[in-house]
Scaffold this motif. Structure first.
Motif, short mmCIF file in Angstrom:
data_model
loop_
_atom_site.label_atom_id
_atom_site.label_comp_id
_atom_site.label_asym_id
_atom_site.label_seq_id
_atom_site.Cartn_x
_atom_site.Cartn_y
_atom_site.Cartn_z
N UNK A 3 0.83 -1.21 0.00
CA UNK A 3 0.00 0.00 0.00
C UNK A 3 0.86 1.25 0.00
N UNK A 4 0.47 2.22 -0.84
CA UNK A 4 1.08 3.55 -0.67
C UNK A 4 0.59 4.12 0.66
N UNK A 5 1.27 5.10 1.18
CA UNK A 5 0.79 5.76 2.40
C UNK A 5 -0.28 6.77 2.00
N UNK A 6 -1.46 6.65 2.60
CA UNK A 6 -2.58 7.55 2.34
C UNK A 6 -2.76 8.52 3.49
N UNK A 7 -3.11 9.75 3.15
CA UNK A 7 -3.44 10.77 4.15
C UNK A 7 -4.95 10.81 4.28
N UNK A 8 -5.46 10.63 5.49
CA UNK A 8 -6.90 10.54 5.73
C UNK A 8 -7.42 11.86 6.28
N UNK A 9 -8.33 12.47 5.53
CA UNK A 9 -8.96 13.73 5.91
C UNK A 9 -9.84 13.53 7.14
N UNK A 10 -10.02 14.58 7.89
CA UNK A 10 -10.85 14.53 9.10
C UNK A 10 -12.29 14.15 8.81
N UNK A 11 -12.76 14.34 7.58
CA UNK A 11 -14.14 14.01 7.22
C UNK A 11 -14.41 12.51 7.36
N UNK A 12 -13.37 11.69 7.35
CA UNK A 12 -13.54 10.25 7.52
C UNK A 12 -13.39 9.81 8.97
N UNK A 13 -13.09 10.74 9.83
CA UNK A 13 -12.96 10.42 11.25
C UNK A 13 -11.53 10.11 11.64
N UNK A 14 -11.28 10.14 12.94
CA UNK A 14 -9.93 9.95 13.47
C UNK A 14 -9.59 8.49 13.75
N UNK A 15 -10.59 7.65 14.02
CA UNK A 15 -10.29 6.34 14.56
C UNK A 15 -10.83 5.18 13.72
N UNK A 56 3.96 13.16 -1.15
CA UNK A 56 3.54 12.14 -2.11
C UNK A 56 2.46 11.22 -1.57
N UNK A 57 1.69 11.73 -0.59
CA UNK A 57 0.63 10.94 0.02
C UNK A 57 -0.68 11.17 -0.73
N UNK A 58 -1.25 10.15 -1.35
CA UNK A 58 -2.59 10.30 -1.90
C UNK A 58 -3.56 10.51 -0.73
N UNK A 59 -4.69 11.13 -1.02
CA UNK A 59 -5.63 11.54 0.02
C UNK A 59 -6.94 10.76 -0.08
N UNK A 60 -7.45 10.37 1.09
CA UNK A 60 -8.78 9.79 1.19
C UNK A 60 -9.66 10.80 1.89
N UNK A 61 -10.83 11.06 1.33
CA UNK A 61 -11.74 12.07 1.92
C UNK A 61 -13.17 11.74 1.60
N UNK A 62 -14.06 12.53 2.15
CA UNK A 62 -15.49 12.33 1.92
C UNK A 62 -16.10 13.50 1.15
N UNK A 63 -15.37 14.54 0.94
CA UNK A 63 -15.92 15.77 0.37
C UNK A 63 -15.71 15.87 -1.14
N UNK A 64 -16.60 15.25 -1.90
CA UNK A 64 -16.49 15.29 -3.37
C UNK A 64 -16.67 16.71 -3.91
N UNK A 110 -4.04 3.74 -9.02
CA UNK A 110 -4.17 5.15 -9.42
C UNK A 110 -3.39 6.06 -8.47
N UNK A 111 -3.28 5.68 -7.22
CA UNK A 111 -2.58 6.50 -6.22
C UNK A 111 -1.09 6.61 -6.53
#
Length: 132
Positions: A3-15, A56-64, A110-111
């Motif tokens: 897995x690449x390292x992904x940065x998780x936005x706060x919209x997906x929660x902390x835990x 170089x961290x792809x991002x995961x988020x909920x805000x399209x 894609x990441x």
């Protein structure tokens, strides 16, 4: 595949979502882990997008809807961020993680590509969105 390292936005929660992804082999770091709590709540999107792009961290988020905000779109482009947004905002943590996990191979592939990109992630597909 690693897995690449992904940065998780706060919209997906902390835990919960990060834990569920990690349990399935995803390498993730959250806003809270990087900036601390409550610092993660005051970081502007353009700031953490710059960080993600510089690392170089792809991002995961909920805000399209990010694709309609000029400053954020400019940050995605300028810092070459590859972002994956859930298309449904009313999912619980388990369902959010499942959307990403279901399409993990496509997202990971894609990441790792070059250049900025924005993808919509739903239960049925991952599709590229124009950076308007």
């Amino acid at each position: 595949m690693i897995s690449p390292r992904f940065f998780v936005d706060r919209s997906l929660g902390r835990v919960q979502v990060p834990r569920l992804l990690r349990d399935r082999g995803w390498d993730v770091i959250t806003l809270a882990e990087h900036y601390g709590v409550p610092g993660d709540e005051s970081i502007l999107d353009v700031e953490w997008l710059e960080l993600a792009g510089s690392r170089g961290w792809p991002v995961l988020m909920k805000d399209e809807r990010i694709r309609y905000r000029k400053a954020e779109v400019e940050a995605l482009s300028r810092f070459h961020v590859r972002a994956f947004c859930l298309t449904q905002g009313n999912l619980n943590a388990q369902a959010m993680a499942e959307c990403y996990i279901l399409h993990g191979a496509a997202i990971w592939r894609e990441a790792t590509r070059d250049g900025p990109a924005l993808y919509a992630v739903s239960r049925t597909q991952v599709r590229a969105l124009p950076l308007v």
